[in-house]
Design a protein around this motif. Structure first.
Motif, short mmCIF file in Angstrom:
data_model
loop_
_atom_site.label_atom_id
_atom_site.label_comp_id
_atom_site.label_asym_id
_atom_site.label_seq_id
_atom_site.Cartn_x
_atom_site.Cartn_y
_atom_site.Cartn_z
N GLU A 22 36.98 30.64 32.86
CA GLU A 22 35.91 31.42 33.49
C GLU A 22 36.26 31.71 34.95
OE1 GLU A 22 32.29 33.47 33.70
OE2 GLU A 22 33.49 32.75 32.02
N ARG A 25 38.85 34.44 35.08
CA ARG A 25 38.24 35.74 34.78
C ARG A 25 37.53 36.29 36.01
NH1 ARG A 25 33.60 37.86 33.86
NH2 ARG A 25 32.51 35.87 34.09
N VAL A 26 36.83 35.41 36.73
CA VAL A 26 36.13 35.83 37.95
C VAL A 26 37.12 36.25 39.02
CG1 VAL A 26 34.63 35.03 39.83
CG2 VAL A 26 34.06 34.47 37.45
N PHE A 27 38.28 35.54 39.07
CA PHE A 27 39.33 35.90 40.04
C PHE A 27 39.87 37.30 39.75
CE2 PHE A 27 43.95 36.05 40.88
CZ PHE A 27 43.91 36.05 42.26
N TRP A 29 38.29 39.78 38.17
CA TRP A 29 37.24 40.77 38.50
C TRP A 29 35.90 40.06 38.69
CZ3 TRP A 29 36.05 45.05 40.59
CH2 TRP A 29 34.82 45.64 40.37
N ASN A 30 35.42 40.14 39.94
CA ASN A 30 34.12 39.55 40.29
C ASN A 30 33.11 40.68 40.36
OD1 ASN A 30 31.87 38.31 41.50
ND2 ASN A 30 33.20 36.86 42.59
N SER A 31 32.25 40.77 39.35
CA SER A 31 31.29 41.89 39.27
C SER A 31 30.23 41.80 40.36
CB SER A 31 30.63 41.90 37.88
OG SER A 31 29.99 40.68 37.62
N GLU A 32 29.95 40.60 40.87
CA GLU A 32 28.92 40.45 41.90
C GLU A 32 29.39 40.99 43.25
OE1 GLU A 32 27.62 36.45 42.14
OE2 GLU A 32 26.93 36.34 40.05
N THR A 33 30.65 40.71 43.62
CA THR A 33 31.18 41.14 44.92
C THR A 33 32.05 42.38 44.82
OG1 THR A 33 33.09 39.69 44.68
CG2 THR A 33 31.13 38.77 45.76
N GLN A 35 35.16 42.39 43.73
CA GLN A 35 36.52 42.01 44.12
C GLN A 35 37.46 41.99 42.92
OE1 GLN A 35 35.93 38.23 46.06
NE2 GLN A 35 35.84 39.19 48.10
#
Length: 323
Positions: A22, A25-27, A29-33, A35
């Motif tokens: 997880e 995955r955030v690294f 593509w971070n949908s919140e920021t 990035q």
């Protein structure tokens, strides 16, 4: 009534713990920021623009330096010549055939005269070396500059601006391809050439007054016979056994078509089609089954000899077996 001047207390909340996949995955593509790989779009644009400009400047700098550098060079003529160059003005000798490239430190010519495969191996090496000499100037474009080669002799060697002296390879009998360079007769031919040095002009020993004391007696006698003639303007060649035992085993030696390199082949000025002159050394009857150390020297007033540094000479070994 609450005091409005007091700042409301704020507490730091640690980010939620994510699993390994997880977090990866955030690294990505971070949908919140917004990035991607830890950077926003504007951050990526700035860093890519920086490196684009940096490498363009770097490439431009090296291109400018190379352009300036190549302006100082001549494709046909070295900037540093003769004593001012690393090569110097003392040419060495080369020989052919040479052993296989995987035996680069070896200078041994060994073969069995009764073995056709062994003879063919060395004949093929010489064929490849002489292939450029067989390409004559017929205007057919077989070899670059071949049309510039013209026959020369001691009586006529006045060359045009682009002309060079041809090397008459058909005068080397019995050291010819049809005869397999006499290897089958247990009397092999070894070809000698003087290494090229730009603008070097030989100063031949063309009379008997100033011959060096260490010159072989048979060569002195030969020079005496041609002294005063145009054919004396030659870089002479001699081949001898290095040690007393080698002198006994080497047998008679012939130099074909002449005993050296005529002076009209020099200086070498990098004209298209130029070929180094050759001398075929025929070892008529070397003792078979014996390793013979041979040293060949080039003789001119401006060629200086040093055995240990191999200046003005070349060393090789010859061993011929009958069986």
């Amino acid at each position: 009534m609450a005091d409005k001047s007091k700042v409301a207390e704020q507490y730091y909340a640690p980010p939620p713990e994510l699993g390994k996949w997880e977090g990866f995955r955030v690294f990505l593509w971070n949908s919140e920021t917004g990035q991607f790989l830890g950077r926003t779009g504007s951050s990526w644009a700035k860093i890519l623009l920086f490196y684009l400009i940096f490498y363009l400047i770097l490439v431009g700098f090296f291109a400018a330096m190379l352009t300036i550098f190549y302006q100082t060079l001549d494709s046909k003529m070295p900037k540093w010549q003769l004593d001012a160059s690393l090569i110097g003005s003392n040419p060495g000798l080369g020989f052919r055939p040479m052993p296989d490239s995987d035996k680069v430190e070896s200078t041994l010519i060994y073969y069995r005269a009764n073995d056709k495969g062994s003879v063919l191996k060395w004949a093929t090496v010489i064929d490849e070396f002489l292939s450029q000499y067989h390409k004559k100037g017929s205007g057919s474009g077989e070899a670059p500059g071949a049309e510039n080669r013209v026959p020369c002799s001691t009586t006529s060697a006045n060359l045009g601006e682009k002309q060079v002296c041809d090397v008459p390879i058909d005068e080397f009998h019995p050291c010819t391809p049809a005869n397999q360079y006499n290897y089958e007769e247990a009397g092999p031919c070894v070809f000698l050439k003087l290494n090229k040095i730009f603008n070097w002009v030989p100063k031949p020993y063309n009379n008997t007054e100033d011959l060096p004391t260490n010159m072989p007696e048979d060569l002195k006698q030969h020079i005496k016979l041609v002294s005063g003639k145009k054919e004396a303007n030659t870089v002479w060649v001699s081949c001898e056994g290095e040690n007393p035992a080698d002198v006994e085993n080497i047998g008679p030696v012939q130099y074909i078509p002449r005993r050296g390199f005529p002076a009209y082949y020099y200086p070498f000025t990098n004209k298209e089609g130029y070929l180094s002159p050759l001398v075929a050394v025929l070892f008529e009857k070397p003792r078979t089954g014996v390793l013979i150390n041979i040293e060949c020297k080039a003789w001119a007033k401006n060629i200086f000899y040093d055995r240990y540094e191999r200046r003005g000479s070349v060393h090789f070994e010859l061993m011929v077996d009958r069986g």
